[in-house]
Design an enzyme around this catalytic site. Structure first.
Site, PDB file in Angstrom:
ATOM      1  CD  GLU A 104      -2.791  -0.491   2.612  1.00  0.00           C
ATOM      2  OE1 GLU A 104      -3.594  -1.331   2.985  1.00  0.00           O
ATOM      3  OE2 GLU A 104      -2.601   0.579   3.216  1.00  0.00           O
ATOM      4  CB  CYS A 344      -1.428   1.814   9.166  1.00  0.00           C
ATOM      5  SG  CYS A 344       0.034   0.864   8.887  1.00  0.00           S
TER       6      CYS A 344
HETATM    7  S1  SF4 Z   1       1.772   0.514  13.239  1.00  0.00           S
HETATM    8 FE1  SF4 Z   1       2.923  -1.177  14.163  1.00  0.00          FE
HETATM    9  S2  SF4 Z   1       2.144  -3.047  13.153  1.00  0.00           S
HETATM   10 FE2  SF4 Z   1       1.508  -1.272  11.907  1.00  0.00          FE
HETATM   11  S3  SF4 Z   1       3.076  -1.070  10.349  1.00  0.00           S
HETATM   12 FE3  SF4 Z   1       3.631   0.311  12.021  1.00  0.00          FE
HETATM   13  S4  SF4 Z   1       4.987  -0.907  13.342  1.00  0.00           S
HETATM   14 FE4  SF4 Z   1       3.930  -2.346  11.981  1.00  0.00          FE
END
Ligand code: SF4
Length: 356
Positions: A104, A344
């Site tokens: 992504e 995310c």
């Molecule tokens: S928020 Fe945590 S689990 Fe998500 S990509 Fe970033 S480090 Fe990895």
């Protein structure tokens, strides 16, 4: 310190991703492999950052050299597999790697320019509970060329220059230190994308030894720490990495980072109702980061997990006001692209679920 870069896709068959090569590396390859002068390497390097899809389009490069390049390299500009546009102009992309892994990236429009948030790994093993990128674990690291490839694909799609880069997509950038370090060098090169270090933000969940190593590079990038709680107990629940590197160690590393680089750190704080959003949390947060004197970026959490909810907007504002009125610089980050799953890993997660 042992860096991990095994697992990044560095070759397809016998061909290498030419986007992973710095101009200096290309000069040496051109000399050794093709007996070509440095200026040819610089010429080819410049072409890579233009809107071309094959080596044959490099008009001022001799035919024989173009044939050699076609034989030995592939141009790792990524293909856009899906794109989703939000009403606020944010655009989210699923991009396909050479080995068919899906990653992504997000493009955001600001008054100061166009910003792209890229992935540094396929998946992630850090396991933050609010993040969809970690649900499938880590598949592999991305190479520096694959990080550049994301930006070039989006730049081509948007038909405009990308002026700001955020390493805050899927993956923990500091776990892929070698490739990320190379990416920073590549993206900064004036003959390439020419993005100033001050326009680059690297976000980490808090890999303490690598924060010290990043400080040693002494680059004027912005370091963002995903903090999300001032309490070790709660942060360990939200972010398992805290069990390995608790807050005290993290804050020491932040102090060392600011001392070395003279750069202010941003602390990302995703507000989660009932977990980290009380006034006592705000007070503890102020106390915790006071020695570092960083900036707090408040983010009302945006997740598919219905057990985790954002506090209402008024409460987010109250939390922000409390921090600012007690001497802690803070702002609320605009929640961009919430109608297209721009948080995310959400889009990739939905894609993976549909493909099962
Ligand atoms: S928020 Fe945590 S689990 Fe998500 S990509 Fe970033 S480090 Fe990895």
């Amino acid at each position: 310190m042992l860096f991990i870069n095994e697992g990044a896709l560095l070759k397809v068959g016998m061909k290498e991703n030419i986007l992973s090569f710095t101009s200096e590396e290309l000069k040496s390859v051109f000399k050794q492999k093709y007996n070509q002068p440095s200026y040819r390497a610089v010429q080819v390097f410049g072409w890579l950052y233009k809107d071309i899809s094959s080596f044959d389009e490099m008009q001022n490069v001799p035919k024989k050299l173009r044939e050699n390049l076609t034989r030995d390299f592939f141009n790792g500009q990524m293909g856009i597999f899906q794109s989703h546009r939000s009403h606020d102009g944010t655009e989210k992309f699923l991009l396909k790697c050479q080995d068919d892994n899906i990653i992504e990236a997000v493009k955001m429009e600001y008054h100061h320019g166009t910003s792209v948030c890229i992935s540094t790994q396929v998946g992630c093993e850090m396991g933050c509970i609010f993040c969809a990128s970690g649900r499938e674990g880590l598949v592999r690291n991305l190479s520096a060329g694959e990080m550049i490839g994301q930006i070039l694909a989006i730049q081509k799609h948007a038909k405009k220059r990308i002026s700001n880069i955020v390493l805050m997509g899927a993956g923990e950038p500091l776990q892929n230190f070698i490739e990320v370090q190379k990416f920073l060098e590549l993206v900064h090169d004036p003959k390439g994308l020419n993005v100033g270090y001050r326009h680059i933000t690297l976000s980490t969940c808090g890999l303490v030894p690598e924060i010290y190593n990043l400080a040693e590079l002494n680059l004027p990038i912005t370091l963002a720490i995903s903090l999300h709680s001032p309490s070790d107990i709660e942060r360990s629940r939200i972010m398992p990495i805290n069990r390995k590197y608790p807050l005290k160690d993290l804050i020491y590393a932040c102090l060392a980072y600011t001392k070395k680089t003279k750069r202010r750190i941003t602390f990302e704080y995703a507000l989660i109702k009932g977990k980290n959003d009380t006034i006592a949390d705000a007070e503890a947060l102020i106390k915790l980061i006071k020695p570092v004197s960083g900036h707090v970026n408040l983010i009302p959490i945006n997740t598919t997990d219905t057990k985790l909810q954002a506090p209402d907007l008024q409460w987010v504002q109250n939390f922000n006001e409390f921090l600012n009125s007690h001497g802690q610089n803070a702002t609320i980050r605009r929640n961009m692209g919430s109608d297209i799953n721009a948080a995310c890993g959400q889009l990739r997660w939905q894609y993976l679920k549909k493909s099962e």
